[in-house]
Design a protein around this motif. Structure first.
Motif, PDB file in Angstrom:
ATOM      1  N   GLU A  23       0.838  -1.205   0.000  1.00  0.00           N
ATOM      2  CA  GLU A  23       0.000   0.000   0.000  1.00  0.00           C
ATOM      3  C   GLU A  23       0.867   1.247   0.000  1.00  0.00           C
ATOM      4  O   GLU A  23       0.597   2.213  -0.719  1.00  0.00           O
ATOM      5  CB  GLU A  23      -0.926  -0.013   1.217  1.00  0.00           C
ATOM      6  N   TRP A  24       1.932   1.235   0.818  1.00  0.00           N
ATOM      7  CA  TRP A  24       2.832   2.389   0.889  1.00  0.00           C
ATOM      8  C   TRP A  24       3.534   2.622  -0.448  1.00  0.00           C
ATOM      9  O   TRP A  24       3.645   3.769  -0.919  1.00  0.00           O
ATOM     10  CB  TRP A  24       3.871   2.175   1.998  1.00  0.00           C
ATOM     11  N   LEU A  25       3.993   1.555  -1.072  1.00  0.00           N
ATOM     12  CA  LEU A  25       4.664   1.673  -2.364  1.00  0.00           C
ATOM     13  C   LEU A  25       3.729   2.249  -3.424  1.00  0.00           C
ATOM     14  O   LEU A  25       4.124   3.104  -4.226  1.00  0.00           O
ATOM     15  CB  LEU A  25       5.186   0.299  -2.803  1.00  0.00           C
ATOM     16  N   GLN A  26       2.487   1.793  -3.431  1.00  0.00           N
ATOM     17  CA  GLN A  26       1.508   2.291  -4.410  1.00  0.00           C
ATOM     18  C   GLN A  26       1.281   3.796  -4.268  1.00  0.00           C
ATOM     19  O   GLN A  26       1.122   4.506  -5.264  1.00  0.00           O
ATOM     20  CB  GLN A  26       0.177   1.550  -4.244  1.00  0.00           C
ATOM     21  N   LYS A  27       1.302   4.285  -3.040  1.00  0.00           N
ATOM     22  CA  LYS A  27       1.042   5.701  -2.787  1.00  0.00           C
ATOM     23  C   LYS A  27       2.255   6.584  -3.042  1.00  0.00           C
ATOM     24  O   LYS A  27       2.103   7.769  -3.397  1.00  0.00           O
ATOM     25  CB  LYS A  27       0.586   5.892  -1.339  1.00  0.00           C
ATOM     26  N   ASN A  28       3.440   6.040  -2.853  1.00  0.00           N
ATOM     27  CA  ASN A  28       4.628   6.889  -2.835  1.00  0.00           C
ATOM     28  C   ASN A  28       5.583   6.727  -4.009  1.00  0.00           C
ATOM     29  O   ASN A  28       6.307   7.671  -4.348  1.00  0.00           O
ATOM     30  CB  ASN A  28       5.414   6.639  -1.534  1.00  0.00           C
ATOM     31  N   VAL A  29       5.604   5.571  -4.615  1.00  0.00           N
ATOM     32  CA  VAL A  29       6.533   5.362  -5.734  1.00  0.00           C
ATOM     33  C   VAL A  29       5.770   5.542  -7.034  1.00  0.00           C
ATOM     34  O   VAL A  29       5.189   4.609  -7.587  1.00  0.00           O
ATOM     35  CB  VAL A  29       7.181   3.966  -5.663  1.00  0.00           C
ATOM     36  N   ILE A  30       5.741   6.779  -7.505  1.00  0.00           N
ATOM     37  CA  ILE A  30       4.961   7.115  -8.700  1.00  0.00           C
ATOM     38  C   ILE A  30       5.826   7.819  -9.732  1.00  0.00           C
ATOM     39  O   ILE A  30       6.929   8.243  -9.439  1.00  0.00           O
ATOM     40  CB  ILE A  30       3.751   8.007  -8.323  1.00  0.00           C
TER      41      ILE A  30
END
Length: 210
Positions: free
Chosen positions: A203-210
């Motif tokens: 979930e954190w990766l989806q929100k922050n690694v864009i």
């Protein structure tokens, strides 16, 4: 923070050609004799690493920053062993870290208090040997002589002392104290803790690694 070329083994997927110049950077400040560091590392290494490889490898670099915690005397010794592996076989650094975290209790205070420093190095070199790194070469970098060094020095260190000094200097610049500590793109990311599950990481990766 920049990573010196000689420490490239600290980077997950260090050999990947797909990492672009504009990538994000996730830094994990971990101590090999810290149970909470082990917990975070194990989740990242076993569950999050495949996700990063599949979805984020071109956008994110992950660096393991070695954070010595001096109130545990063996912390320096285990980090020296990792530095030796980093020097000899950087592609094995993460695998060695996984093996070391798995056996970390063997290097807790009570389990090293009655053995010599060089004996501890022997046990650490054996772990490196078990994953395919030349055990004798690791030990050669770690052993402390009982004879005076050049110019009669009695405090010459070993083959990785200068690397350990540099790592410690780098970590002090950013003021890291507790382990684990996570930095994202140069700033401390306090939302991530050792209790993060694989699902929370995703979930954190989806929100922050864009």
């Amino acid at each position: 923070m920049a990573l010196p070329p000689k420490f490239v083994g600290q980077k997950l997927f260090a050999a990947a050609a797909t990492v672009q110049q504009g990538h994000h950077t996730l830094e994990l400040y971990l101590d090999y004799v810290c149970p909470f560091s082990a917990k975070l590392f194990n989740t990242v290494y076993t569950s999050v690493r495949p996700v990063i490889a599949e979805k984020y490898q071109s956008k994110l670099q992950v660096i393991l920053r070695q954070q010595i915690q001096p109130w545990h005397p063996s912390s320096t010794l285990v980090h020296e062993a990792a530095a030796a592996v980093l020097k000899l076989a950087p592609e094995k650094f993460w695998e060695f870290s996984a093996a070391l975290f798995k056996q970390q209790k063997e290097f807790f205070d009570e389990n090293v208090v009655n053995e010599t420093r060089n004996k501890t190095y022997e046990r650490l070199a054996k772990i490196a040997g078990n994953i395919g790194v030349d055990e004798s070469e690791v030990l050669k970098l770690l052993l402390i002589s009982d004879k005076p060094g050049e110019g009669g020095s009695l405090n010459s260190g070993n083959g990785v002392t200068n690397d350990i000094k540099f790592m410690t200097k780098v970590n002090r610049v950013v003021g890291v104290h507790v382990t684990p500590t996570v930095f994202f793109d140069g700033a401390e990311e306090r939302s991530i803790s050792s209790s993060f599950t694989a699902a929370q990481w995703e979930e954190w990766l989806q929100k922050n690694v864009i």
